[in-house]
Design a protein around this motif. Structure first.
Motif, PDB file in Angstrom:
ATOM      1  N   UNK A  62     115.365  92.531  -8.535  1.00  0.00           N
ATOM      2  CA  UNK A  62     114.532  93.740  -8.502  1.00  0.00           C
ATOM      3  C   UNK A  62     113.879  93.993  -9.852  1.00  0.00           C
ATOM      4  N   UNK A  63     114.623  93.737 -10.934  1.00  0.00           N
ATOM      5  CA  UNK A  63     114.072  93.907 -12.282  1.00  0.00           C
ATOM      6  C   UNK A  63     112.913  92.945 -12.506  1.00  0.00           C
ATOM      7  N   UNK A  64     113.073  91.706 -12.064  1.00  0.00           N
ATOM      8  CA  UNK A  64     112.000  90.722 -12.209  1.00  0.00           C
ATOM      9  C   UNK A  64     110.761  91.167 -11.434  1.00  0.00           C
ATOM     10  N   UNK A  65     110.944  91.596 -10.199  1.00  0.00           N
ATOM     11  CA  UNK A  65     109.817  92.011  -9.376  1.00  0.00           C
ATOM     12  C   UNK A  65     109.111  93.229  -9.975  1.00  0.00           C
ATOM     13  N   UNK A  66     109.888  94.153 -10.540  1.00  0.00           N
ATOM     14  CA  UNK A  66     109.309  95.363 -11.118  1.00  0.00           C
ATOM     15  C   UNK A  66     108.454  95.048 -12.342  1.00  0.00           C
ATOM     16  N   UNK A  67     108.756  93.912 -13.005  1.00  0.00           N
ATOM     17  CA  UNK A  67     108.012  93.561 -14.220  1.00  0.00           C
ATOM     18  C   UNK A  67     106.724  92.803 -13.923  1.00  0.00           C
ATOM     19  N   UNK A  68     106.504  92.406 -12.667  1.00  0.00           N
ATOM     20  CA  UNK A  68     105.329  91.578 -12.347  1.00  0.00           C
ATOM     21  C   UNK A  68     104.069  92.421 -12.178  1.00  0.00           C
ATOM     22  N   UNK A  69     102.967  91.846 -12.630  1.00  0.00           N
ATOM     23  CA  UNK A  69     101.667  92.480 -12.463  1.00  0.00           C
ATOM     24  C   UNK A  69     100.974  91.943 -11.210  1.00  0.00           C
ATOM     25  N   UNK A  70      99.996  92.691 -10.726  1.00  0.00           N
ATOM     26  CA  UNK A  70      99.237  92.227  -9.553  1.00  0.00           C
ATOM     27  C   UNK A  70      98.483  90.947  -9.858  1.00  0.00           C
ATOM     28  N   UNK A  71      98.229  90.670 -11.140  1.00  0.00           N
ATOM     29  CA  UNK A  71      97.456  89.492 -11.532  1.00  0.00           C
ATOM     30  C   UNK A  71      98.306  88.243 -11.717  1.00  0.00           C
ATOM     31  N   UNK A  72      99.632  88.332 -11.512  1.00  0.00           N
ATOM     32  CA  UNK A  72     100.513  87.173 -11.686  1.00  0.00           C
ATOM     33  C   UNK A  72     100.392  86.227 -10.488  1.00  0.00           C
ATOM     34  N   UNK A  73     100.287  84.932 -10.750  1.00  0.00           N
ATOM     35  CA  UNK A  73     100.291  83.951  -9.672  1.00  0.00           C
ATOM     36  C   UNK A  73     101.711  83.764  -9.129  1.00  0.00           C
ATOM     37  N   UNK A  74     101.794  83.472  -7.839  1.00  0.00           N
ATOM     38  CA  UNK A  74     103.057  83.099  -7.194  1.00  0.00           C
ATOM     39  C   UNK A  74     102.817  81.787  -6.461  1.00  0.00           C
ATOM     40  N   UNK A  75     103.480  80.733  -6.907  1.00  0.00           N
ATOM     41  CA  UNK A  75     103.301  79.447  -6.228  1.00  0.00           C
ATOM     42  C   UNK A  75     104.604  78.997  -5.572  1.00  0.00           C
ATOM     43  N   UNK A  76     104.480  78.160  -4.589  1.00  0.00           N
ATOM     44  CA  UNK A  76     105.642  77.491  -4.005  1.00  0.00           C
ATOM     45  C   UNK A  76     105.446  75.976  -3.973  1.00  0.00           C
ATOM     46  N   UNK A  77     104.196  75.531  -4.074  1.00  0.00           N
ATOM     47  CA  UNK A  77     103.880  74.105  -4.204  1.00  0.00           C
ATOM     48  C   UNK A  77     102.759  73.953  -5.211  1.00  0.00           C
ATOM     49  N   UNK A  78     102.796  72.863  -5.965  1.00  0.00           N
ATOM     50  CA  UNK A  78     101.686  72.498  -6.843  1.00  0.00           C
ATOM     51  C   UNK A  78     101.664  70.978  -6.948  1.00  0.00           C
ATOM     52  N   UNK A  79     100.721  70.448  -7.711  1.00  0.00           N
ATOM     53  CA  UNK A  79     100.667  69.000  -7.924  1.00  0.00           C
ATOM     54  C   UNK A  79     101.846  68.526  -8.768  1.00  0.00           C
ATOM     55  N   UNK A  80     102.583  69.463  -9.384  1.00  0.00           N
ATOM     56  CA  UNK A  80     103.690  69.100 -10.265  1.00  0.00           C
ATOM     57  C   UNK A  80     105.077  69.439  -9.714  1.00  0.00           C
ATOM     58  N   UNK A  81     105.168  70.164  -8.608  1.00  0.00           N
ATOM     59  CA  UNK A  81     106.487  70.488  -8.077  1.00  0.00           C
ATOM     60  C   UNK A  81     107.197  69.213  -7.623  1.00  0.00           C
ATOM     61  N   UNK A  82     108.516  69.198  -7.770  1.00  0.00           N
ATOM     62  CA  UNK A  82     109.288  67.999  -7.456  1.00  0.00           C
ATOM     63  C   UNK A  82     109.445  67.805  -5.945  1.00  0.00           C
ATOM     64  N   UNK A  83     109.459  68.886  -5.207  1.00  0.00           N
ATOM     65  CA  UNK A  83     109.437  68.834  -3.740  1.00  0.00           C
ATOM     66  C   UNK A  83     108.486  69.915  -3.262  1.00  0.00           C
ATOM     67  N   UNK A  84     107.724  69.640  -2.235  1.00  0.00           N
ATOM     68  CA  UNK A  84     106.795  70.638  -1.709  1.00  0.00           C
ATOM     69  C   UNK A  84     107.571  71.781  -1.074  1.00  0.00           C
ATOM     70  N   UNK A  85     106.874  72.863  -0.799  1.00  0.00           N
ATOM     71  CA  UNK A  85     107.534  74.084  -0.342  1.00  0.00           C
ATOM     72  C   UNK A  85     108.326  73.893   0.948  1.00  0.00           C
ATOM     73  N   UNK A  86     107.782  73.170   1.911  1.00  0.00           N
ATOM     74  CA  UNK A  86     108.505  73.000   3.175  1.00  0.00           C
ATOM     75  C   UNK A  86     109.665  72.029   3.029  1.00  0.00           C
ATOM     76  N   UNK A  87     109.490  71.023   2.185  1.00  0.00           N
ATOM     77  CA  UNK A  87     110.606  70.119   1.897  1.00  0.00           C
ATOM     78  C   UNK A  87     111.716  70.876   1.167  1.00  0.00           C
ATOM     79  N   UNK A  88     111.337  71.738   0.239  1.00  0.00           N
ATOM     80  CA  UNK A  88     112.341  72.519  -0.487  1.00  0.00           C
ATOM     81  C   UNK A  88     113.087  73.454   0.463  1.00  0.00           C
ATOM     82  N   UNK A  89     112.383  74.022   1.424  1.00  0.00           N
ATOM     83  CA  UNK A  89     113.049  74.907   2.393  1.00  0.00           C
ATOM     84  C   UNK A  89     114.074  74.131   3.223  1.00  0.00           C
ATOM     85  N   UNK A  90     113.761  72.875   3.558  1.00  0.00           N
ATOM     86  CA  UNK A  90     114.743  72.028   4.255  1.00  0.00           C
ATOM     87  C   UNK A  90     116.004  71.866   3.410  1.00  0.00           C
ATOM     88  N   UNK A  91     115.804  71.726   2.098  1.00  0.00           N
ATOM     89  CA  UNK A  91     116.947  71.544   1.202  1.00  0.00           C
ATOM     90  C   UNK A  91     117.716  72.850   1.015  1.00  0.00           C
TER      91      UNK A  91
END
Length: 730
Positions: free
Chosen positions: A468-497
């Motif tokens: 909750x503290x982390x979420x309260x500190x975030x601005x509307x302009x902050x990016x939220x990613x779950x996959x990128x060209x650099x993530x070690x596993x993509x978002x759906x693969x990570x969810x499987x794990x």
């Protein structure tokens, strides 16, 4: 961009993206890169837009078309480095004219160490010289396809071996065997990638020259925001951002910055936020079942015999990297440390003492860097450095040199101190990245969902108060990613794990059933790892999955640096891993294990929860290309494979997880466009005990995301076994 993705092909997708609810195109580097580049981060000319993508005319056409349909354009720029190749026109001039080149100050080269070392040779220089592998042609030194410009006036030479050798000694550079890159280079590189040379962006004329192209694009109204690649590699990130803001006032800038632990972005930095790896880490922590992970931990330790915790594995990896991949940087830092202490009466350091002290400073760094800027250190930096000294005292017999170096970092008294501090911080980030993400993350195989960029495997869950503290500190302009060209596993693969923490016995049953398929020489560490990797990719195209797993096995084993290495592969060890993953896929195809189906279904539910959190938590979602539908991939190059946009758009009315995820993406992005909740000061809280992983309230509006039960009147619900996702807003 690249590998078939051009400005023209992106332009054809604009209608689809607008209809989906996208607000901005977010483009990987578009400036001219080395021939054959698949990613564009190896730039050779930051003033020229890549002709192969469509050039300046093609980009302008795309940008104007995007703006016409309401899409903004964000560019990824690379200020830290360019390609270390004769293709680089500025470097080409340096090769010809040496320190007298007007571009010599652009590159981070140590000319005091002698001519610029070019570790380009496949074999030692004398071997190739005696064999006749070199020649001179059109004013260039040539071997194979490589051509290096000769200094002016040196185009003529005696055509024998002695003449060539003498000509070589007259140059501003020296060709060397590639193995010398380990500890004999004379330029600052990006991480341990010798083919990328550091730029001295802190020099005003270098900043102006390297940013000329992007400044023109912004001022022409073609670009609306910038993403800064690897900001921690710069000499002074804050000063760089100040300078960028001064030439492009009002332009939003995001930084690729990996925040570790409780670290937060410096509020004085002129940036609207990071690229969002910390958001991905939080989501994984929120979705991980702590009790189930404890059961996984017991099985993993008993099966593999690994008893160490992750910090111990990380420290071992750091020492390994410093002795090998970053040995050149350790040597350079030790020499800089010597210069720091030359006139310090409190210490008399020898070469081994300096190496040991610098090693301890790097080992103890818990973050990428401390942000020392040449002035007295902040309280936060002092605390980090004091803790490093305390850690060193338990490892080495004398901390005198460490203590004195820390004092010079805290209160720099001259240029030697500032030089050491600057390079120390550039190396500390490279070491942490190479040791954690690219080494320990492939060795410590317990729960690969947490072996991710910006994540900390020793902290796989989070308490409500911290979330909750982390979420309260975030601005509307902050990016939220779950996959990128650099993530070690993509978002759906990570969810499987992540699913294995919800069904630990199901996963253990897959490991037990797979174990007899493994050859004796394949360690249990890799068997456990490969079962997770197969789960992360599993689908109907089994032969394709086999091939992708083989490619990943090779990368994983070489990154782990235990049995096989990039510089010395072990074909037998890699073949053992490939044989196991092949037989495992055959087993799953033939038997269709119920445990596998359970994990796949649970992973799908978790993927939808992950998507909901990314879209609804404070900040805004970054959606990697193709990830609006199902996206199962392992680390690059697997997560950069081409995908069929037309096929993706056609599945929306179909059945199955990919279609369901695409429909949910559309719903969530439409909600973001309609609700002030996402741009106003809404409270954001986590209450995991009740199954609520996100609750946002603004005025009379209330939005909740829960896992665990299906609430009456839920707008979206997905149930599988004991797991259900509910998203509701009123």
């Amino acid at each position: 961009m690249r590998e078939g993705v051009t400005f023209s092909s992106v332009e054809q997708q604009l209608g689809y993206l607008v209809d989906l609810g996208i607000s901005h195109l977010y483009l990987s580097p578009i400036f001219a890169a080395a021939e054959g580049s698949t990613h564009g981060y190896d730039i050779i000319d930051p003033t020229v837009i890549e002709p192969a993508l469509g050039g300046s005319e093609g980009f302008e056409k795309l940008a104007r078309a995007a703006h016409e349909v309401g899409l903004g354009v964000i560019l990824d720029i690379v200020p830290n480095h360019t390609a270390f190749t004769p293709e680089n026109p500025w470097l080409q001039d340096v090769l010809r004219r040496g320190p007298d080149s007007p571009f010599a100050a652009y590159f981070d080269i140590d000319w005091t160490a002698g001519p610029l070392v070019l570790p380009f040779l496949p074999e030692p220089f004398e071997v190739m010289l005696s064999r006749g592998d070199f020649c001179v042609r059109d004013g260039k030194w040539c071997f194979g396809p490589t051509e290096i410009p000769l200094a002016a006036g040196h185009e003529k030479y005696s055509g024998d071996v002695n003449g060539l050798a003498a000509l070589h000694e007259m140059q501003h550079w020296r060709l060397r065997h590639w193995e010398l890159e380990r500890d004999g280079i004379t330029h600052r590189r990006f991480f341990n990638i010798t083919s990328l040379i550091g730029m001295r962006i802190e020099v005003p004329e270098v900043f102006e020259a390297t940013h000329k192209g992007v400044v023109e694009l912004v001022e022409a109204g073609l670009v609306d925001g910038l993403r800064i690649d690897h900001v921690d590699g710069l000499a002074d990130p804050k000063a760089y951002l100040d300078q960028l803001a001064s030439v492009l006032p009002g332009t939003p800038v995001w930084v690729e910055k990996i925040l570790m632990g409780a670290e937060r972005l410096d509020p004085q930095w002129k940036t609207v936020g990071t690229t969002g790896y910390e958001a991905a880490g939080l989501i994984t922590q929120l979705l991980t079942d702590g009790a189930g992970l404890e059961a996984i931990d017991l099985h993993w330790r008993a099966y593999t015999g690994i008893s160490a915790d992750f910090p111990a594995s990380l420290e071992a990896a750091k020492l390994d990297i410093l002795s090998n991949e970053l040995a050149a940087e350790l040597h350079q830092l030790s020499m800089m440390a010597r210069a720091c202490l030359t006139n310090d009466p409190n210490v008399e350091p020898g070469p081994e003492g300096l190496r040991e002290a610098v090693t301890q400073l790097l080992l103890g760094m818990p973050r990428y860097r401390t942000y020392l800027d040449g002035s007295p250190a902040t309280a936060d930096a002092r605390d980090i450095l004091d803790r490093i000294v305390a850690l060193a005292s338990a490892r080495i017999r004398s901390t005198r040199i460490v203590e004195r170096l820390v004092q010079h970092l805290i209160e720099p008294a001259g240029e030697a101190d500032r030089t050491f501090a600057r390079r120390f911080q550039q190396v500390s980030g490279a070491l942490l990245a190479k040791a954690q993400e690219d080494t320990a993350g492939f060795r410590w195989t317990r729960y690969l969902a947490e072996n991710e960029v910006g994540a900390e495997p020793e902290n796989p869950t989070i308490i409500d108060e911290d979330a909750s503290s982390f979420l309260a500190s975030r601005r509307a302009s902050e990016m939220s990613l779950t996959s990128s060209h650099d993530t070690k596993r993509s978002e759906d693969s990570r969810a499987r794990l992540i699913a294995i923490s919800h069904a630990p016995e199901a996963f253990w049953s897959l490991v037990e059933a797979a174990d007899p398929l493994a050859p004796e020489m394949l360690s249990h560490r890799w068997r456990w790892y490969i079962v997770q990797s197969a789960l992360a990719l599993w689908g109907t195209e089994v032969e394709t999955i086999k091939q992708r797993l083989r490619q990943h096995n090779q990368k994983a084993m070489r990154e782990a640096k235990l049995e096989s290495f990039w510089t010395r592969p072990d074909p037998e060890a890699e073949a053992a891993a490939d044989g196991f993953s092949d037989r495992l896929c055959d087993q799953w195809k033939e038997t269709e294990p119920a445990a596998l189906q359970q994990l796949v279904e649970t992973g799908e539910a978790l993927s939808l929860a992950q998507l909901a959190l990314k879209c609804l938590m404070p900040g805004f979602p970054d959606i990697y290309r193709g990830a609006e539908g199902s996206f199962f991939a392992l680390t690059d190059p697997d997560n950069r494979l081409p995908f069929d946009r037309a096929a993706l758009a056609a599945i929306e009315e179909a059945d199955g997880f990919g279609a369901e995820k695409l429909r949910l993406t559309r719903v969530l992005l439409a909600l973001r466009q309609e609700e002030a909740l996402f741009v106003q000061n809404a409270t954001a809280e986590v209450h995991q005990e009740s199954g609520t992983i996100l609750r946002r309230v603004w005025g009379e509006r209330n939005l909740t995301v829960t896992i665990g039960s299906a609430a009456t009147g839920a707008s979206i619900w997905r149930g599988t076994g004991k797991l259900a996702l509910n998203i509701a807003w009123v």
